[in-house]
Design a protein around this motif. Sequence first.
Motif, PDB file in Angstrom:
ATOM      1  N   LEU A  90      82.544  42.972  51.436  1.00  0.00           N
ATOM      2  CA  LEU A  90      83.739  43.370  50.700  1.00  0.00           C
ATOM      3  C   LEU A  90      83.657  43.024  49.215  1.00  0.00           C
ATOM      4  CD1 LEU A  90      86.490  42.309  53.278  1.00  0.00           C
ATOM      5  CD2 LEU A  90      85.337  44.508  53.035  1.00  0.00           C
ATOM      6  N   ALA A  91      82.448  42.810  48.702  1.00  0.00           N
ATOM      7  CA  ALA A  91      82.289  42.461  47.284  1.00  0.00           C
ATOM      8  C   ALA A  91      82.827  43.571  46.377  1.00  0.00           C
ATOM      9  CB  ALA A  91      80.827  42.173  46.971  1.00  0.00           C
ATOM     10  N   SER A  92      82.595  44.817  46.753  1.00  0.00           N
ATOM     11  CA  SER A  92      83.086  45.925  45.921  1.00  0.00           C
ATOM     12  C   SER A  92      84.609  45.953  45.908  1.00  0.00           C
ATOM     13  CB  SER A  92      82.540  47.263  46.422  1.00  0.00           C
ATOM     14  OG  SER A  92      82.949  47.508  47.762  1.00  0.00           O
ATOM     15  N   SER A  93      85.227  45.615  47.032  1.00  0.00           N
ATOM     16  CA  SER A  93      86.690  45.555  47.089  1.00  0.00           C
ATOM     17  C   SER A  93      87.224  44.441  46.193  1.00  0.00           C
ATOM     18  CB  SER A  93      87.163  45.326  48.527  1.00  0.00           C
ATOM     19  OG  SER A  93      86.780  46.397  49.359  1.00  0.00           O
ATOM     20  N   ALA A  94      86.483  43.326  46.124  1.00  0.00           N
ATOM     21  CA  ALA A  94      86.876  42.240  45.229  1.00  0.00           C
ATOM     22  C   ALA A  94      86.869  42.707  43.780  1.00  0.00           C
ATOM     23  CB  ALA A  94      85.952  41.046  45.418  1.00  0.00           C
ATOM     24  N   ARG A  95      85.836  43.453  43.394  1.00  0.00           N
ATOM     25  CA  ARG A  95      85.744  43.930  42.008  1.00  0.00           C
ATOM     26  C   ARG A  95      86.846  44.930  41.679  1.00  0.00           C
ATOM     27  NH1 ARG A  95      79.812  43.451  42.968  1.00  0.00           N
ATOM     28  NH2 ARG A  95      79.111  41.812  41.535  1.00  0.00           N
ATOM     29  N   GLU A  96      87.298  45.673  42.679  1.00  0.00           N
ATOM     30  CA  GLU A  96      88.359  46.652  42.443  1.00  0.00           C
ATOM     31  C   GLU A  96      89.693  45.985  42.108  1.00  0.00           C
ATOM     32  OE1 GLU A  96      88.454  49.023  45.937  1.00  0.00           O
ATOM     33  OE2 GLU A  96      86.515  49.991  45.537  1.00  0.00           O
ATOM     34  N   ILE A  97      89.861  44.719  42.495  1.00  0.00           N
ATOM     35  CA  ILE A  97      91.117  44.027  42.211  1.00  0.00           C
ATOM     36  C   ILE A  97      91.348  43.947  40.703  1.00  0.00           C
ATOM     37  CG2 ILE A  97      92.347  41.832  42.416  1.00  0.00           C
ATOM     38  CD1 ILE A  97      90.751  41.352  45.025  1.00  0.00           C
ATOM     39  N   GLY A 150      88.835  39.527  36.280  1.00  0.00           N
ATOM     40  CA  GLY A 150      87.465  40.024  36.445  1.00  0.00           C
ATOM     41  C   GLY A 150      86.445  38.906  36.402  1.00  0.00           C
ATOM     42  N   THR A 151      86.655  37.941  35.526  1.00  0.00           N
ATOM     43  CA  THR A 151      85.748  36.782  35.448  1.00  0.00           C
ATOM     44  C   THR A 151      85.781  35.976  36.739  1.00  0.00           C
ATOM     45  OG1 THR A 151      86.037  36.644  33.049  1.00  0.00           O
ATOM     46  CG2 THR A 151      85.247  34.658  34.177  1.00  0.00           C
ATOM     47  N   LEU A 152      86.984  35.762  37.284  1.00  0.00           N
ATOM     48  CA  LEU A 152      87.109  35.003  38.530  1.00  0.00           C
ATOM     49  C   LEU A 152      86.426  35.722  39.692  1.00  0.00           C
ATOM     50  CD1 LEU A 152      90.859  33.874  38.289  1.00  0.00           C
ATOM     51  CD2 LEU A 152      88.818  32.539  37.734  1.00  0.00           C
ATOM     52  N   VAL A 153      86.523  37.049  39.696  1.00  0.00           N
ATOM     53  CA  VAL A 153      85.857  37.830  40.747  1.00  0.00           C
ATOM     54  C   VAL A 153      84.355  37.590  40.712  1.00  0.00           C
ATOM     55  CG1 VAL A 153      85.256  40.165  41.500  1.00  0.00           C
ATOM     56  CG2 VAL A 153      87.633  39.624  40.911  1.00  0.00           C
ATOM     57  N   GLU A 154      83.764  37.671  39.534  1.00  0.00           N
ATOM     58  CA  GLU A 154      82.311  37.497  39.416  1.00  0.00           C
ATOM     59  C   GLU A 154      81.894  36.070  39.745  1.00  0.00           C
ATOM     60  OE1 GLU A 154      80.352  39.995  39.277  1.00  0.00           O
ATOM     61  OE2 GLU A 154      82.069  41.340  39.061  1.00  0.00           O
ATOM     62  N   GLU A 155      82.709  35.092  39.371  1.00  0.00           N
ATOM     63  CA  GLU A 155      82.413  33.699  39.730  1.00  0.00           C
ATOM     64  C   GLU A 155      82.391  33.538  41.246  1.00  0.00           C
ATOM     65  OE1 GLU A 155      85.253  31.154  37.885  1.00  0.00           O
ATOM     66  OE2 GLU A 155      84.388  31.339  35.877  1.00  0.00           O
ATOM     67  N   HIS A 156      83.321  34.204  41.911  1.00  0.00           N
ATOM     68  CA  HIS A 156      83.371  34.086  43.372  1.00  0.00           C
ATOM     69  C   HIS A 156      82.170  34.761  44.022  1.00  0.00           C
ATOM     70  CE1 HIS A 156      85.094  33.631  47.357  1.00  0.00           C
ATOM     71  NE2 HIS A 156      84.599  34.841  47.596  1.00  0.00           N
ATOM     72  N   ILE A 157      81.872  35.972  43.606  1.00  0.00           N
ATOM     73  CA  ILE A 157      80.755  36.702  44.212  1.00  0.00           C
ATOM     74  C   ILE A 157      79.438  35.958  44.008  1.00  0.00           C
ATOM     75  CG2 ILE A 157      79.401  38.839  44.063  1.00  0.00           C
ATOM     76  CD1 ILE A 157      82.013  40.306  43.479  1.00  0.00           C
ATOM     77  N   ALA A 158      79.300  35.297  42.858  1.00  0.00           N
ATOM     78  CA  ALA A 158      78.078  34.533  42.564  1.00  0.00           C
ATOM     79  C   ALA A 158      78.088  33.160  43.229  1.00  0.00           C
ATOM     80  CB  ALA A 158      77.911  34.375  41.054  1.00  0.00           C
ATOM     81  N   ALA A 159      79.151  32.831  43.953  1.00  0.00           N
ATOM     82  CA  ALA A 159      79.293  31.556  44.672  1.00  0.00           C
ATOM     83  C   ALA A 159      79.339  30.359  43.728  1.00  0.00           C
ATOM     84  CB  ALA A 159      78.170  31.376  45.694  1.00  0.00           C
TER      85      ALA A 159
END
Length: 631
Positions: free
Chosen positions: A573-580, A598-607
């Motif tokens: 669901l990474a793409s869905s996270a970016r859509e937020i 958007g910054t928080l999304v990328e921080e999360h996806i990168a763990a």
Amino acid sequence: MCGIAGIYHLETPKPVEPARVEAMCDALAHRGPDGSGVWTAPGVGLGHRRLSIIDLAGSPQPMASPDGRAMLVFNGEIYNYRELRCDLKAWGAEFRTDGDSEVILAAWRRWGPECVTRLHGMFAFAIYDLDARTLFLARDRLGVKPLFLAPLSDGSLAFGSELKALLAHPLLRREIDPLAIEDYLAWGYVPDTRSILKGVTKLPAGHSLLLRHGQPLPRATQWWDVSFAERRRGKVEDLEAELLHLLREAVTSRMAADVPLGAFLSGGVDSSSVVALMAEASAQPVKTCSIGFDIAALDESDYAAQVARRFGTDHRARQVSPDDFEAIDAIAGMFDEPFADASALPTWRVCQLARESVTVALSGDGADEAFAGYRRHVFQRGEDRVRGIIPQAIRGPLFGSLGKLYPKADWAPRPLRAKATLLSLAADSAQGYARAIGFAAPELRDGIYSEDFRWLRGGYRAEHAVIDLMRGAPARSGLDRAQYADLKHWLPGDILTKVDRTSMAVSLEAREPLLDHRLIEFAASLPETMRVRAGQGKWLMKRTMRRSLPDEILYRPKQGFVTPIAQWFRGPLASSAREIASSATLARTGWLDTGRIGTLVEEHIAARSDHSRLLWQLLMLDRSLTHLGIA
């Protein structure tokens, strides 16, 4: 279990259009597929959707009292209705049905507004008294059943079991309350003190309203509260025996039904205890069901299966996977208001599974709040000991500075995630607990708000409600106050809302025996050491249930009904996270800093950090606003 709706003119008793009440009830058809009815009189209209559980054919609503002087619509179950029926017959009441609805009417005719104190159960109901021309609205002690209210521009008050009933009324204003957004981002739900829409309120748990034509809308009257101010004395063995008696009474009283009945079984202490006591009281195998996950670390289905084998239940299980994410729009539609408890998805799935074979299911909700079963209760007690040793003048600056400097180590083992504890210790007991139970901390919320929204919010902070609850609680200790806040704020706002909406969405009645008010009152009177001992919550309850359950179930680390959204947002669901971050709906509100999101999304996806709860909150806010058709 049912859905109710109605309209009452506070000033001039204008005629009420039956079609308008019917439309409100039609929006609640999922709560009552077995029957419907509307009744109107000058200045009032009552509507009902019925899910038949007891007296299947004999208790249609709206229901008139035998003397025709009162009319009722009722959502819920009264578990002591047979005992009340006997008392009321001795008083002279006559009954035409075998159900609990008519007992409420007779209780009203005898005791008036005080009738609620005699009722044991879950309920939200409306009674129109034709003699006094009054409307009485009441909600059960803990808030198991909901009731939304909205004054309208024509001088009437509309009410309904869900917000969608009010949304069916053409005069309802659809304007978002910005303070509800602050509440939602703080807690993950809109608490009972507010609604997502300006002008809409919720009748608080344990409260009632008595309305009269020609008089303004009064303040709700509290008719029940729980006190932690007294301490029960006695030997452990005696308290254990009393608790076991109360547990048996609570479970067996909720097994009365004229339709198939079962239970949710997660494999945790609470649901396993309920199933154990059901098995003890039933000559037939108990029907149980559970939900698992495709991530082993979060899957409790093996424990549920172990308990099912132990008690010979008729057990069914199903798994939730990221594919279920597609159901998010259905979830948003169920709740109307934004709701970010991610366990709503598996709760809905387990309700669907249960509904395939039963119409009533018992759950284990309520024991954590009553018996101090959450990890945060253990921490609260320990932190209060530190607060008692180190004065605030030293503690505030010391731990506050350390907390600000300590990294937010989401990746680290749990003992090393000290930032939240340090910041909590810098505050007093109520401030620290309000921070502990929040979804998004104040500084995180401030970081994603736009300047315009910060201006709209003004000086309001969501935590103030919990802090005020704790400081005004009838209690002796910080642990008492924390549990009181949980019972008053978290339980009705999150847990019971989740179970009510997901079960009613599939026309399933969920019953919570561990929220029997006598059990709650007993737990609140226990000494702290009977609740928390040696780093374990629910100490007396676990000791009591050792007669039925193995230590492997009772004393394993608490897991809860956790949906693996952190892993899903980093994987399928990474793409869905970016859509937020690029949501047009959220952007149009002007409330949020989408660049920061958007910054928080990328921080999360990168763990690098775990922002899954906030991302889920924002996703559900987006879908909820779309559902409401506002943004």
